[in-house]
Design an enzyme around this catalytic site. Structure first.
Site, PDB file in Angstrom:
ATOM      1  N   HIS A 168     -52.037   0.675  -0.509  1.00  0.00           N
ATOM      2  CA  HIS A 168     -52.929   0.760  -1.664  1.00  0.00           C
ATOM      3  C   HIS A 168     -53.421   2.196  -1.832  1.00  0.00           C
ATOM      4  CE1 HIS A 168     -55.923  -0.440  -4.581  1.00  0.00           C
ATOM      5  NE2 HIS A 168     -56.861   0.168  -3.874  1.00  0.00           N
ATOM      6  N   ILE A 221     -26.493   7.777 -20.627  1.00  0.00           N
ATOM      7  CA  ILE A 221     -26.341   9.214 -20.893  1.00  0.00           C
ATOM      8  C   ILE A 221     -27.169   9.616 -22.111  1.00  0.00           C
ATOM      9  CG2 ILE A 221     -24.695  11.011 -21.637  1.00  0.00           C
ATOM     10  CD1 ILE A 221     -22.609   9.721 -19.863  1.00  0.00           C
ATOM     11  N   GLY A 280     -25.469   6.986 -29.711  1.00  0.00           N
ATOM     12  CA  GLY A 280     -25.160   6.199 -28.514  1.00  0.00           C
ATOM     13  C   GLY A 280     -26.315   6.347 -27.539  1.00  0.00           C
ATOM     14  N   LEU A 281     -27.057   5.241 -27.327  1.00  0.00           N
ATOM     15  CA  LEU A 281     -28.225   5.336 -26.439  1.00  0.00           C
ATOM     16  C   LEU A 281     -28.018   4.493 -25.175  1.00  0.00           C
ATOM     17  CD1 LEU A 281     -31.122   5.352 -29.092  1.00  0.00           C
ATOM     18  CD2 LEU A 281     -30.166   7.304 -27.839  1.00  0.00           C
ATOM     19  N   VAL A 300     -29.867   8.156 -23.593  1.00  0.00           N
ATOM     20  CA  VAL A 300     -31.342   8.127 -23.486  1.00  0.00           C
ATOM     21  C   VAL A 300     -31.855   9.226 -22.560  1.00  0.00           C
ATOM     22  CG1 VAL A 300     -31.720   5.694 -24.084  1.00  0.00           C
ATOM     23  CG2 VAL A 300     -31.380   6.313 -21.699  1.00  0.00           C
TER      24      VAL A 300
HETATM   25  C1  LIG Z   1     -23.884  12.912 -17.993  1.00  0.00           C
HETATM   26  C2  LIG Z   1     -23.634  11.953 -16.853  1.00  0.00           C
HETATM   27  C3  LIG Z   1     -24.674  11.589 -16.030  1.00  0.00           C
HETATM   28  C4  LIG Z   1     -24.447  10.730 -14.966  1.00  0.00           C
HETATM   29  N1  LIG Z   1     -25.503  10.401 -14.171  1.00  0.00           N
HETATM   30  C5  LIG Z   1     -25.315   9.577 -13.138  1.00  0.00           C
HETATM   31  C6  LIG Z   1     -26.380   9.266 -12.256  1.00  0.00           C
HETATM   32  O1  LIG Z   1     -27.504   9.752 -12.432  1.00  0.00           O
HETATM   33  N2  LIG Z   1     -26.152   8.444 -11.215  1.00  0.00           N
HETATM   34  C7  LIG Z   1     -24.922   7.885 -11.004  1.00  0.00           C
HETATM   35  O2  LIG Z   1     -24.766   7.128 -10.042  1.00  0.00           O
HETATM   36  N3  LIG Z   1     -23.869   8.175 -11.810  1.00  0.00           N
HETATM   37  C8  LIG Z   1     -24.051   8.998 -12.867  1.00  0.00           C
HETATM   38  N4  LIG Z   1     -22.992   9.324 -13.665  1.00  0.00           N
HETATM   39  C9  LIG Z   1     -21.677   8.719 -13.363  1.00  0.00           C
HETATM   40  C10 LIG Z   1     -20.946   9.475 -12.234  1.00  0.00           C
HETATM   41  O3  LIG Z   1     -20.882  10.844 -12.565  1.00  0.00           O
HETATM   42  C11 LIG Z   1     -19.559   8.891 -12.070  1.00  0.00           C
HETATM   43  O4  LIG Z   1     -19.675   7.530 -11.701  1.00  0.00           O
HETATM   44  C12 LIG Z   1     -18.712   9.593 -11.018  1.00  0.00           C
HETATM   45  O5  LIG Z   1     -18.712  10.963 -11.232  1.00  0.00           O
HETATM   46  C13 LIG Z   1     -17.274   9.063 -11.056  1.00  0.00           C
HETATM   47  O6  LIG Z   1     -16.489   9.711 -10.087  1.00  0.00           O
HETATM   48  P1  LIG Z   1     -14.893   9.575 -10.131  1.00  0.00           P
HETATM   49  O7  LIG Z   1     -14.370  10.168  -8.875  1.00  0.00           O
HETATM   50  O8  LIG Z   1     -14.496   8.210 -10.480  1.00  0.00           O
HETATM   51  O9  LIG Z   1     -14.446  10.486 -11.360  1.00  0.00           O
HETATM   52  P2  LIG Z   1     -14.462  12.090 -11.525  1.00  0.00           P
HETATM   53  O10 LIG Z   1     -15.511  12.734 -10.728  1.00  0.00           O
HETATM   54  O11 LIG Z   1     -14.424  12.297 -13.005  1.00  0.00           O
HETATM   55  O12 LIG Z   1     -13.063  12.531 -10.894  1.00  0.00           O
HETATM   56  C14 LIG Z   1     -11.842  12.377 -11.544  1.00  0.00           C
HETATM   57  C15 LIG Z   1     -10.971  13.585 -11.200  1.00  0.00           C
HETATM   58  O13 LIG Z   1      -9.651  13.314 -11.637  1.00  0.00           O
HETATM   59  C16 LIG Z   1      -9.132  14.457 -12.294  1.00  0.00           C
HETATM   60  N5  LIG Z   1      -8.068  13.975 -13.189  1.00  0.00           N
HETATM   61  C17 LIG Z   1      -8.153  13.509 -14.453  1.00  0.00           C
HETATM   62  N6  LIG Z   1      -6.936  13.139 -14.905  1.00  0.00           N
HETATM   63  C18 LIG Z   1      -6.060  13.369 -13.886  1.00  0.00           C
HETATM   64  C19 LIG Z   1      -4.657  13.194 -13.729  1.00  0.00           C
HETATM   65  N7  LIG Z   1      -3.912  12.694 -14.704  1.00  0.00           N
HETATM   66  N8  LIG Z   1      -4.095  13.535 -12.555  1.00  0.00           N
HETATM   67  C20 LIG Z   1      -4.843  14.040 -11.534  1.00  0.00           C
HETATM   68  N9  LIG Z   1      -6.180  14.244 -11.641  1.00  0.00           N
HETATM   69  C21 LIG Z   1      -6.777  13.902 -12.799  1.00  0.00           C
HETATM   70  C22 LIG Z   1     -10.355  15.059 -12.979  1.00  0.00           C
HETATM   71  O14 LIG Z   1     -10.169  16.423 -13.279  1.00  0.00           O
HETATM   72  C23 LIG Z   1     -11.421  14.858 -11.898  1.00  0.00           C
HETATM   73  O15 LIG Z   1     -11.413  15.910 -10.973  1.00  0.00           O
HETATM   74  C24 LIG Z   1     -23.160  10.206 -14.726  1.00  0.00           C
HETATM   75  C25 LIG Z   1     -22.092  10.582 -15.546  1.00  0.00           C
HETATM   76  C26 LIG Z   1     -22.317  11.452 -16.597  1.00  0.00           C
HETATM   77  C27 LIG Z   1     -21.154  11.879 -17.453  1.00  0.00           C
HETATM   78  N1  LIG Z   2     -28.563   7.383 -14.429  1.00  0.00           N
HETATM   79  C1  LIG Z   2     -27.367   6.833 -14.337  1.00  0.00           C
HETATM   80  O1  LIG Z   2     -27.093   6.052 -13.470  1.00  0.00           O
HETATM   81  C2  LIG Z   2     -26.332   7.197 -15.310  1.00  0.00           C
HETATM   82  C3  LIG Z   2     -26.578   8.184 -16.214  1.00  0.00           C
HETATM   83  C4  LIG Z   2     -25.601   8.481 -17.116  1.00  0.00           C
HETATM   84  C5  LIG Z   2     -24.386   7.813 -17.067  1.00  0.00           C
HETATM   85  N2  LIG Z   2     -24.170   6.858 -16.177  1.00  0.00           N
HETATM   86  C6  LIG Z   2     -22.886   6.126 -16.162  1.00  0.00           C
HETATM   87  O2  LIG Z   2     -22.025   6.623 -17.147  1.00  0.00           O
HETATM   88  C7  LIG Z   2     -21.491   5.547 -17.913  1.00  0.00           C
HETATM   89  C8  LIG Z   2     -21.306   5.996 -19.334  1.00  0.00           C
HETATM   90  O3  LIG Z   2     -22.563   6.131 -19.970  1.00  0.00           O
HETATM   91  P1  LIG Z   2     -22.712   6.206 -21.540  1.00  0.00           P
HETATM   92  O4  LIG Z   2     -24.153   6.186 -21.848  1.00  0.00           O
HETATM   93  O5  LIG Z   2     -21.851   7.287 -22.081  1.00  0.00           O
HETATM   94  O6  LIG Z   2     -21.938   4.921 -22.034  1.00  0.00           O
HETATM   95  P2  LIG Z   2     -22.356   3.397 -22.259  1.00  0.00           P
HETATM   96  O7  LIG Z   2     -21.093   2.723 -22.629  1.00  0.00           O
HETATM   97  O8  LIG Z   2     -23.132   2.866 -21.147  1.00  0.00           O
HETATM   98  O9  LIG Z   2     -23.329   3.445 -23.544  1.00  0.00           O
HETATM   99  C9  LIG Z   2     -22.878   3.822 -24.809  1.00  0.00           C
HETATM  100  C10 LIG Z   2     -23.856   3.354 -25.876  1.00  0.00           C
HETATM  101  O10 LIG Z   2     -23.376   3.795 -27.144  1.00  0.00           O
HETATM  102  C11 LIG Z   2     -23.421   2.725 -28.060  1.00  0.00           C
HETATM  103  N3  LIG Z   2     -22.316   2.939 -29.015  1.00  0.00           N
HETATM  104  C12 LIG Z   2     -20.987   2.672 -28.847  1.00  0.00           C
HETATM  105  N4  LIG Z   2     -20.299   3.046 -29.946  1.00  0.00           N
HETATM  106  C13 LIG Z   2     -21.190   3.553 -30.814  1.00  0.00           C
HETATM  107  C14 LIG Z   2     -21.087   4.126 -32.110  1.00  0.00           C
HETATM  108  N5  LIG Z   2     -19.932   4.235 -32.755  1.00  0.00           N
HETATM  109  N6  LIG Z   2     -22.221   4.567 -32.690  1.00  0.00           N
HETATM  110  C15 LIG Z   2     -23.412   4.455 -32.056  1.00  0.00           C
HETATM  111  N7  LIG Z   2     -23.569   3.929 -30.842  1.00  0.00           N
HETATM  112  C16 LIG Z   2     -22.474   3.492 -30.224  1.00  0.00           C
HETATM  113  C17 LIG Z   2     -23.237   1.474 -27.221  1.00  0.00           C
HETATM  114  O11 LIG Z   2     -23.808   0.352 -27.869  1.00  0.00           O
HETATM  115  C18 LIG Z   2     -23.992   1.854 -25.945  1.00  0.00           C
HETATM  116  O12 LIG Z   2     -25.349   1.540 -26.033  1.00  0.00           O
HETATM  117  C19 LIG Z   2     -22.488   4.399 -17.774  1.00  0.00           C
HETATM  118  O13 LIG Z   2     -21.799   3.174 -17.777  1.00  0.00           O
HETATM  119  C20 LIG Z   2     -23.166   4.666 -16.481  1.00  0.00           C
HETATM  120  O14 LIG Z   2     -22.620   3.854 -15.484  1.00  0.00           O
HETATM  121  C21 LIG Z   2     -25.129   6.525 -15.303  1.00  0.00           C
END
Ligand SMILES: Cc1cc2nc3c(=O)[nH]c(=O)nc-3n(C[C@H](O)[C@H](O)[C@H](O)COP(=O)(O)OP(=O)(O)OC[C@H]3O[C@@H](n4cnc5c(N)ncnc54)[C@H](O)[C@@H]3O)c2cc1C
Ligand SMILES: NC(=O)c1ccc[n+]([C@@H]2O[C@H](COP(=O)([O-])OP(=O)(O)OC[C@H]3O[C@@H](n4cnc5c(N)ncnc54)[C@H](O)[C@@H]3O)[C@@H](O)[C@H]2O)c1
Length: 472
Positions: free
Chosen positions: A433, A180, A176-177, A182
């Site tokens: 520049h 996350i 999955g690229l 990449v």
């Molecule tokens: C590896 C990774 C890298 C990322 N990098 C970026 C980035 O660089 N820039 C960017 O903008 N975004 C990035 N994101 C996305 C960003 O992290 C999310 O958009 C953001 O954290 C979402 O916040 P949220 O409050 O919706 O969810 P969360 O922060 O997940 O909050 C949900 C909360 O609900 C709780 N919960 C779950 N189920 C229940 C339930 N049934 N009842 C009560 N509580 C519950 C969970 O424990 C958690 O505390 C990244 C995500 C990942 C995974």
């Molecule tokens: N820098 C950032 O802003 C940042 C960084 C990380 C995550 N995020 C957020 O987190 C969200 C989730 O990111 P993500 O990368 O997990 O999900 P994503 O859904 O964006 O990408 C998943 C990728 O996996 C591929 N895929 C799906 N099923 C597959 C399979 N069976 N085998 C191989 N490839 C498969 C899809 O084609 C897609 O390219 C994103 O939508 C993004 O908004 C943001």
């Protein structure tokens, strides 16, 4: 006995905590209910630890370029992955502390447990009944992991576990690229791991523009092997895990599954709300107010599936709390879309992405960063920036980029798009520049040529608008 509150917020992530803060502008009668770890996904297992790792990886990777420009000894540098991972966890703990504290400071207005709707105003949490005038669902998402892949046991890792690895194995398969996949694939490749990336479809990092996508594939292809448009299987092997896409098979020490995320809605009892649920079990909601039908129930953050990014989750928390407390209020405008992927070169989008453009009436301004002056000096000359412009009124509609400092270029473009700027009004702005921003000017000039618009005056605003900075 039933506890009565004005607003109940399900989830102590970014959306939930921002909803809390917004609600507290009007009332203290708020209850935060969280099931799972505190500290938010972003700070605990998302944006922050991933960028802490990437920062080290990108900086370390500069050693190769330094070695070519006369700095001796850089090729002898070696990463100690154990120390790097420990550093990431130290920063992670620092970043999670604030949001853990917010929940603690709420005292008995914060409860740990899994909430279940009895009806739109009533929740049950571990036997306690709660009546809320309004409920905000902000429960986030979690990584998708196909059951069949679990057969490889501990060798299967998602973004939820990767930052806990004490000593990551040298051979890594990333499946999955998207953003996350990449980001983490490149970070581990730069830190010396052998990385093999696999993805469904031809697009990576969420890019939609074929030329922009191709330039990121070319840049990453120098650091890892990449298979696109593949369906693969994952199985255990004596020496590790085998990833097979039908054409090639690699043995790796561990597999990072990054194939997307699913909403945390199981067990919430959304079926008791009396509204239709889609195939995933999600109720329809108004995308502007985030309200579910005409119920006092709102959906905010990643769980809504609208724009799963940190700043958007925060905005959705604000919007949900505002409408929960002011049901008659006008809806609030969303900001111009902005998404950044922290690879090197960086990647992302501002405004409309390529796939959202109208079928006709759009011209594209381009810059190739392989030849851009500042990028060449820095040895960071890779990527392309495309700016999409309305052919009728020259308004900037959107952009996709793979470029050095893409995070800054895309901010400038998102701000210009939200301010409804045209190619000309942007060209009236100063460009220093030599900077990578000059590449942005080159792309704007190329858009103007594509518009077949002859320049009628130098690229300076007329002094009619009151202030002439040149005289200031
Ligand atoms: C590896 C990774 C890298 C990322 N990098 C970026 C980035 O660089 N820039 C960017 O903008 N975004 C990035 N994101 C996305 C960003 O992290 C999310 O958009 C953001 O954290 C979402 O916040 P949220 O409050 O919706 O969810 P969360 O922060 O997940 O909050 C949900 C909360 O609900 C709780 N919960 C779950 N189920 C229940 C339930 N049934 N009842 C009560 N509580 C519950 C969970 O424990 C958690 O505390 C990244 C995500 C990942 C995974
Ligand atoms: N820098 C950032 O802003 C940042 C960084 C990380 C995550 N995020 C957020 O987190 C969200 C989730 O990111 P993500 O990368 O997990 O999900 P994503 O859904 O964006 O990408 C998943 C990728 O996996 C591929 N895929 C799906 N099923 C597959 C399979 N069976 N085998 C191989 N490839 C498969 C899809 O084609 C897609 O390219 C994103 O939508 C993004 O908004 C943001």
């Amino acid at each position: 006995m039933t506890r009565r509150v004005r607003i109940a917020i399900l989830g102590a992530g970014t959306a939930g905590l921002t909803a809390l803060k917004e609600a507290q502008r009007y009332t203290d009668d708020v209850l935060l209910i969280n099931h799972g770890p505190y500290g938010t996904t972003c700070a605990r297992v998302g944006c922050m630890p991933s960028k802490a790792l990437i920062e080290v990886a990108h900086t370390y990777a500069r050693k190769d370029w330094l070695g070519t420009v006369g700095i001796d000894g850089t090729r002898g540098l070696k990463p100690d992955l154990q120390i790097v991972m420990a550093h990431v966890r130290t920063l992670r703990d620092r970043f999670t502390a604030g949001s853990i504290q917010i929940a603690q400071d709420l005292g008995d207005r914060s409860i740990r447990g899994k909430a279940r709707f009895i009806d739109a105003n009533t929740l049950e949490v571990d036997g306690e009944m709660i009546h809320a005038d309004a409920v905000i669902i902000a429960t986030g998402t979690r990584p998708i992991v196909p059951d069949a892949w679990r057969a490889i046991g501990d060798r299967l890792v998602t973004s939820d576990e990767v930052f806990e690895l004490v000593s990551p194995g040298q051979r890594l398969g990333v499946v999955g690229l998207g953003p996350i996949g990449v980001e983490l694939a490149q970070a581990f490749a730069q830190l010396g791991c052998e990385v093999h990336g696999f993805t469904k479809g031809g697009q990576i990092a969420g890019l939609k523009d074929p030329e922009v996508n191709a330039s990121l594939l070319a840049a990453l292809g120098q650091q890892m092997s990449i298979s696109t448009d593949v369906e693969m299987s994952v199985r255990a092997d004596g020496n590790g895990a085998v990833i097979d896409d039908g054409k090639r098979s690699v043995v790796v020490d561990w597999v990072l599954a990054a194939i997307g995320r699913q909403p945390n809605i199981e067990g919430l009892g959304l079926d008791t709300l009396g509204v239709e649920l889609d195939e995933r079990g999600m109720p329809a909601f108004n995308p502007k107010t985030l309200q579910v039908g005409d119920l006092p129930v709102y959906i905010a953050g990643d769980v809504s599936g609208q724009r799963p990014l940190l700043h958007e989750a925060a905005d959705e928390g604000r919007i949900a709390a505002y409408h929960a407390l002011h049901p008659e209020a006008d809806c609030l405008m969303r900001r111009a879309p902005l998404g950044i992927v922290f690879t090197e070169p960086g990647a992302g989008q501002a405004g409309l992405s390529y796939s959202e453009l109208p079928e006709s009436g759009v011209v594209v301004g381009k810059i190739d960063y392989s030849r851009q002056g500042r990028a060449v000096m820095a040895g960071r000359n890779a990527g392309v920036l495309h700016i999409y412009v309305d052919a009728g009124n020259a308004r900037i509609l959107g952009a996709e980029a793979v470029a050095p400092d893409a995070e800054h270029l895309l901010h400038l473009l998102a701000w210009a798009i939200q301010q409804e700027m045209t190619v000309d009004t942007m060209l009236h702005l100063p460009f220093y520049h030599p900077t990578v921003e000059e590449g942005l000017r080159t792309a704007l000039q190329s858009a103007r040529r594509a518009l077949s618009k002859r320049r009628e005056q130098p690229d300076l605003p007329l002094c009619r608008p009151a202030i002439d900075w040149a005289l200031g």
